[in-house]
Design an enzyme around this catalytic site. Structure first.
Site, PDB file in Angstrom:
ATOM      1  N   ARG A  26     -10.396   0.814   8.233  1.00  0.00           N
ATOM      2  CA  ARG A  26      -9.887  -0.518   8.502  1.00  0.00           C
ATOM      3  C   ARG A  26     -10.924  -1.372   9.232  1.00  0.00           C
ATOM      4  O   ARG A  26     -10.649  -2.513   9.568  1.00  0.00           O
ATOM      5  CB  ARG A  26      -8.670  -0.384   9.420  1.00  0.00           C
ATOM      6  N   ARG A  31      11.467  -5.153   5.568  1.00  0.00           N
ATOM      7  CA  ARG A  31      11.067  -3.788   5.238  1.00  0.00           C
ATOM      8  C   ARG A  31      11.843  -2.727   6.031  1.00  0.00           C
ATOM      9  O   ARG A  31      12.113  -2.886   7.215  1.00  0.00           O
ATOM     10  CB  ARG A  31       9.568  -3.622   5.539  1.00  0.00           C
ATOM     11  N   ARG A  59      -1.426  -8.169  13.555  1.00  0.00           N
ATOM     12  CA  ARG A  59      -1.929  -7.277  12.498  1.00  0.00           C
ATOM     13  C   ARG A  59      -2.675  -8.065  11.437  1.00  0.00           C
ATOM     14  O   ARG A  59      -3.730  -7.639  10.941  1.00  0.00           O
ATOM     15  CB  ARG A  59      -0.770  -6.498  11.859  1.00  0.00           C
ATOM     16  N   LYS A 115       0.830  -1.218   0.000  1.00  0.00           N
ATOM     17  CA  LYS A 115       0.000   0.000   0.000  1.00  0.00           C
ATOM     18  C   LYS A 115       0.861   1.263   0.000  1.00  0.00           C
ATOM     19  O   LYS A 115       0.642   2.158  -0.798  1.00  0.00           O
ATOM     20  CB  LYS A 115      -0.894   0.055   1.243  1.00  0.00           C
ATOM     21  N   ARG A 159      10.320  -0.432  11.435  1.00  0.00           N
ATOM     22  CA  ARG A 159       9.196  -0.121  12.316  1.00  0.00           C
ATOM     23  C   ARG A 159       9.126  -1.073  13.503  1.00  0.00           C
ATOM     24  O   ARG A 159       9.398  -2.256  13.364  1.00  0.00           O
ATOM     25  CB  ARG A 159       7.887  -0.192  11.523  1.00  0.00           C
TER      26      ARG A 159
END
Ligand code: ADP
Ligand code: ZN
Length: 217
Positions: free
Chosen positions: A89, A128, A172, A14, A161
């Site tokens: 969400r 990431r 998540r 995203k 993160r």
């Protein structure tokens, strides 16, 4: 008008697609995740509330999130379109947005969903690295920045993160399946839903999304 929602599981891409869409179509990028991270960095009341919740991978309460988005969408730069990344969400968030949109002349026009299998999400999240300043995402193997550890777009130092660890990722993902996935049917019923295969490669995906947006702008 391009009033866009970008959705998909954590790690679907995203953020990467959002960056390209807002650059091409000159839209404000409204990422609730980025807004929360900024609030945490600044130690605001919202940040204090969200800090632990986000670190463990849970969702911030709807009231807090909706209030934040409401305030943001009312700003002048959203008058000619916006890209919402990571909001709504939950069904209550989508309902709040459906109520708010027409009131302020900013009704959602289309929803883009990125579909990626679970094994791939795990690999993407674990490698990431993100830019804390502009929100751009990189991957230590598959999407390296030009200079190691530095953001191509703005020159800031990249970070990992806090919620990009195996445990928080599972939380998540489960939250995504239980709370966010029901939005697929919600937006299908409204005729706004468009699903893209998130495995076709970054550039191909960009092209496909661009084509849809060109048709609808
Ligand atoms: P990702 O899509 O990679 O999981 P985001 O940056 O969009 O990450 O969001 C990070 C975290 O911020 C979420 O796991 C959640 O805790 C919080 N958050 C972001 N958007 C929302 C939202 N719309 N409602 C509730 N919590 C949110
Ligand atoms: Zn950057």
């Amino acid at each position: 008008m391009l009033n866009i929602i970008l959705m998909g599981p954590p790690g679907a891409g995203k953020g990467t697609q959002a960056t390209s869409i807002v650059d091409s179509f000159h839209l404000p990028h409204i990422s609730t995740g980025d807004m929360f991270r900024e609030a945490i960095a600044q130690g605001t009341p919202v940040g204090l509330k969200a800090k632990e919740i986000i670190a463990r991978g849970d969702l911030v309460p709807d009231e807090v999130t909706c209030a934040l988005v409401k305030e943001r969408l009312a700003k002048e730069d959203c008058a000619n379109g916006y890209l919402l990344d990571g909001f709504p969400r939950t069904i209550p968030q989508a309902e709040a947005l459906d109520k708010l949109g027409p009131e302020i002349g900013r009704e959602v026009s289309l929803v883009i969903d990125l579909s990626v299998p679970e094994e791939e999400l795990v690999a993407r999240i674990s490698g990431r690295r993100v830019c804390p300043k502009c929100g751009a995402s990189y991957h230590i193997k598959n999407m390296k920045p030009q200079v190691e550890g530095i953001c191509d777009r703005c020159g800031a130092e990249l970070i990992q993160r806090k919620d990009d660890n195996a445990e928080s990722f599972q939380v998540r993902l489960q939250n995504y399946y239980s709370s966010t996935q029901p939005l697929v049917d919600y937006y299908k019923k409204q005729g706004k839903y468009h699903c893209f295969d998130g495995m076709v490669g970054r550039a191909n995906l960009e092209k496909q999304i661009n084509a849809l947006l060109e048709e609808n702008k």
